[in-house]
Design a protein around this motif. Structure first.
Motif, PDB file in Angstrom:
ATOM      1  N   LYS A 160      13.633   2.560  26.406  1.00 55.06           N
ATOM      2  CA  LYS A 160      13.125   1.991  25.323  1.00 55.06           C
ATOM      3  C   LYS A 160      11.812   1.613  25.008  1.00 55.06           C
ATOM      4  CE  LYS A 160      17.614   0.997  23.772  1.00 55.06           C
ATOM      5  NZ  LYS A 160      17.941   1.640  22.275  1.00 55.06           N
ATOM      6  N   MET A 161      11.017   1.059  26.014  1.00 51.74           N
ATOM      7  CA  MET A 161       9.883   0.894  25.989  1.00 51.74           C
ATOM      8  C   MET A 161       9.106   2.153  25.514  1.00 51.74           C
ATOM      9  SD  MET A 161       8.333  -2.388  28.373  1.00 51.74           S
ATOM     10  CE  MET A 161       8.400  -1.343  29.584  1.00 51.74           C
ATOM     11  N   ASN A 162       9.333   3.353  25.830  1.00 52.44           N
ATOM     12  CA  ASN A 162       8.898   4.485  25.187  1.00 52.44           C
ATOM     13  C   ASN A 162       9.138   4.968  23.999  1.00 52.44           C
ATOM     14  OD1 ASN A 162       7.486   5.311  27.860  1.00 52.44           O
ATOM     15  ND2 ASN A 162       9.321   6.441  28.469  1.00 52.44           N
ATOM     16  N   THR A 163      10.442   4.778  23.683  1.00 51.38           N
ATOM     17  CA  THR A 163      10.668   4.761  22.213  1.00 51.38           C
ATOM     18  C   THR A 163       9.646   3.736  21.238  1.00 51.38           C
ATOM     19  OG1 THR A 163      12.787   5.140  22.986  1.00 51.38           O
ATOM     20  CG2 THR A 163      12.677   4.894  20.439  1.00 51.38           C
ATOM     21  N   ILE A 164       9.641   2.733  21.751  1.00 47.84           N
ATOM     22  CA  ILE A 164       8.838   1.752  21.082  1.00 47.84           C
ATOM     23  C   ILE A 164       7.544   2.134  20.811  1.00 47.84           C
ATOM     24  CG2 ILE A 164       8.006  -0.718  21.092  1.00 47.84           C
ATOM     25  CD1 ILE A 164      10.705  -1.497  22.513  1.00 47.84           C
ATOM     26  N   ASN A 165       7.046   2.599  21.884  1.00 44.17           N
ATOM     27  CA  ASN A 165       5.495   2.921  21.977  1.00 44.17           C
ATOM     28  C   ASN A 165       5.315   4.075  20.901  1.00 44.17           C
ATOM     29  OD1 ASN A 165       4.116   0.602  23.169  1.00 44.17           O
ATOM     30  ND2 ASN A 165       4.926   1.380  25.311  1.00 44.17           N
ATOM     31  N   THR A 186       8.242 -13.743  20.851  1.00 46.51           N
ATOM     32  CA  THR A 186       6.895 -13.421  21.463  1.00 46.51           C
ATOM     33  C   THR A 186       6.253 -12.499  20.449  1.00 46.51           C
ATOM     34  OG1 THR A 186       7.637 -13.521  23.612  1.00 46.51           O
ATOM     35  CG2 THR A 186       5.219 -12.758  23.085  1.00 46.51           C
ATOM     36  N   LYS A 187       4.992 -12.738  19.874  1.00 41.44           N
ATOM     37  CA  LYS A 187       4.202 -11.740  19.309  1.00 41.44           C
ATOM     38  C   LYS A 187       3.581 -10.872  20.433  1.00 41.44           C
ATOM     39  CE  LYS A 187       1.334 -11.214  15.261  1.00 41.44           C
ATOM     40  NZ  LYS A 187       0.425 -11.961  14.384  1.00 41.44           N
ATOM     41  N   VAL A 188       3.685  -9.655  20.074  1.00 43.84           N
ATOM     42  CA  VAL A 188       2.830  -8.791  21.275  1.00 43.84           C
ATOM     43  C   VAL A 188       1.963  -7.894  20.693  1.00 43.84           C
ATOM     44  CG1 VAL A 188       3.421  -7.040  22.968  1.00 43.84           C
ATOM     45  CG2 VAL A 188       5.231  -8.772  22.626  1.00 43.84           C
ATOM     46  N   TYR A 189       0.932  -8.140  21.178  1.00 48.62           N
ATOM     47  CA  TYR A 189      -0.408  -7.246  20.610  1.00 48.62           C
ATOM     48  C   TYR A 189      -0.594  -5.810  21.224  1.00 48.62           C
ATOM     49  CZ  TYR A 189      -1.481 -11.405  18.181  1.00 48.62           C
ATOM     50  OH  TYR A 189      -1.416 -12.422  17.173  1.00 48.62           O
ATOM     51  N   ASN A 190      -0.319  -5.759  22.508  1.00 45.59           N
ATOM     52  CA  ASN A 190      -0.482  -4.461  23.249  1.00 45.59           C
ATOM     53  C   ASN A 190       0.431  -4.243  24.173  1.00 45.59           C
ATOM     54  OD1 ASN A 190      -1.369  -5.532  25.954  1.00 45.59           O
ATOM     55  ND2 ASN A 190      -2.980  -6.255  24.629  1.00 45.59           N
ATOM     56  N   THR A 191       0.536  -2.932  24.522  1.00 45.19           N
ATOM     57  CA  THR A 191       1.677  -2.455  25.337  1.00 45.19           C
ATOM     58  C   THR A 191       1.834  -3.055  26.781  1.00 45.19           C
ATOM     59  OG1 THR A 191       2.440  -0.448  26.366  1.00 45.19           O
ATOM     60  CG2 THR A 191       0.515  -0.360  26.319  1.00 45.19           C
TER      61      THR A 191
END
Ligand SMILES: Nc1ncnc2c1ncn2[C@@H]1O[C@H](COP(=O)(O)OP(=O)(O)O)[C@@H](O)[C@H]1O
Ligand SMILES: [Mg+2]
Length: 345
Positions: A160-165, A186-191
């Motif tokens: 899922k994280m690959n898909t997101i990135n 959470t607001k996430v600014y980088n991988t």
């Protein structure tokens, strides 16, 4: 007299938000018109008849009283009971937020017990609280929302994280699917920060959403009604916080809420129309607050709908209604009437 049961607390992460909303309703409801029964639900889910002060609800000491158990009987002769005696209640007002109160659960209990109740029915509550379902229903009908990826507890998180990135642009918002009040978000600014944010959201729910951040600001539309809809004045959140988090919402930390919103009339009209379309799509009745973003091109992006929005007399929904001439007292009466109207249909 109108006999109303105000139900507060609840086995939910938004228990304390409910106490404040309910305390306002109890303080403001017209005693000339309403006979009020108070039913508190503890954090363990016990239902209690409460006969103490409003202050003890507001400061969360109400449950230390010797409160009697409330039971519910189902079927056509159903209702609330204390010591085998039926309470006189014509309408229940679940002033509850989030899990169990806003997700269709309690609405199902009222349906089975033949108790008319304020607010959305089972399916509207369930669809509106589940952020993924809201996306699926509304996007299917062409309502624009933030691009997203949903992750279930049984999914392969790395995949899922690959898909997101590969498909979404940072910053991202990671949020539990069935929770409110910005808990677990959470607001996430980088991988590098994505996995901890996912782990945090999973502490709140078995399913979460990772959404692309929308740059712009947030507005809200208060919708009231069953068949004919009234939309209140549009409001506008002006915050220098990273996003509209719990502190911003309830303590107005670095946040001002403008009502009316500082947007032009055309956009305001568009927002109200869109709010009504969304309310209908999600089969709402009674009330709901529809929250949207205004992005950098001045386009509306739907965020979420709250079927029991914050309900203190200073909260956004009652304020938006006050601005079109519906006082808090009148609002409670209208909601009561809408509950009976819905029940009788
Ligand atoms: N996709 C997004 N883009 C920008 N801000 C967001 C996004 N999703 C959530 N937020 C911010 O987080 C806050 C809480 O998110 P929301 O989806 O409304 O959950 P809750 O049910 O907890 O209110 C929003 O009011 C907004 O400030
Ligand atoms: Mg929200």
């Amino acid at each position: 007299m109108k006999n109303i049961a105000i139900i507060f607390g609840g086995e939910s992460s938004e228990y304390s938000v409910s106490l404040h909303s309910a305390a306002s309703v109890i303080k403001e409801i017209d005693p000339e018109k309403f006979n009020v029964t108070l039913i508190g639900i503890t954090t363990k889910g016990e239902w209690k008849l409460y006969e103490g002060t409003v202050e003890a609800i507001d400061n969360d000491t109400w449950h230390t009283n010797d409160n009697k158990d409330v039971t519910i009987k189902f079927g056509q002769l159903g209702g609330f009971y204390v010591d085998d005696e039926k309470l006189t209640v014509d309408v229940a007002f679940p002033v509850l937020h989030g899990k169990n109160g806003e997700d269709g659960s309690i609405q199902g209990v009222f349906e089975l017990a033949h108790i008319p109740y304020i607010g959305c029915n089972i399916i509207a509550s369930a669809m509106s609280l589940d952020k993924e379902v809201t996306h699926i229903i509304c996007e299917d009908k062409g309502i624009r929302m933030a691009p997203y990826v949903a992750i279930n507890y049984f999914d392969d998180v790395n995949e899922k994280m690959n898909t997101i990135n590969n498909t979404l642009h940072y910053p991202l918002f990671v949020k539990p699917s069935n929770v409110g009040s910005s808990y677990g978000i959470t607001k996430v600014y980088n991988t590098n920060d994505l996995l901890p944010a996912i782990e945090k959201a999973f502490e709140y729910d078995k399913k979460l959403l990772v959404e692309q951040g929308i740059e712009g600001f947030e507005i809200g539309c208060a919708v009231l009604g069953n068949d004919e809809l009234i939309v209140g004045e549009v409001d506008h959140i002006d915050t220098t916080q990273d996003f509209f988090d719990f502190e911003g919402k309830y303590n107005l930390k670095n946040t001002t809420i403008h009502c009316p919103a500082k947007i032009n009339e055309t956009l305001k009209t568009q927002a109200k129309e869109k709010a009504k379309v969304i309310y209908r799509l999600l089969q709402c009745s009674g009330l709901a607050r529809v929250d949207m973003f205004v992005d950098q091109n001045n386009d509306l992006v739907f965020n979420e709908i709250n079927t029991l929005p914050g309900f203190t007399s200073a909260s956004r929904y009652p304020t938006m209604m006050k601005k079109i001439g519906i006082s808090y007292k009148q609002l409670i009466e209208k909601l009561y009437d809408l509950a009976l109207e819905k029940y009788e249909k």
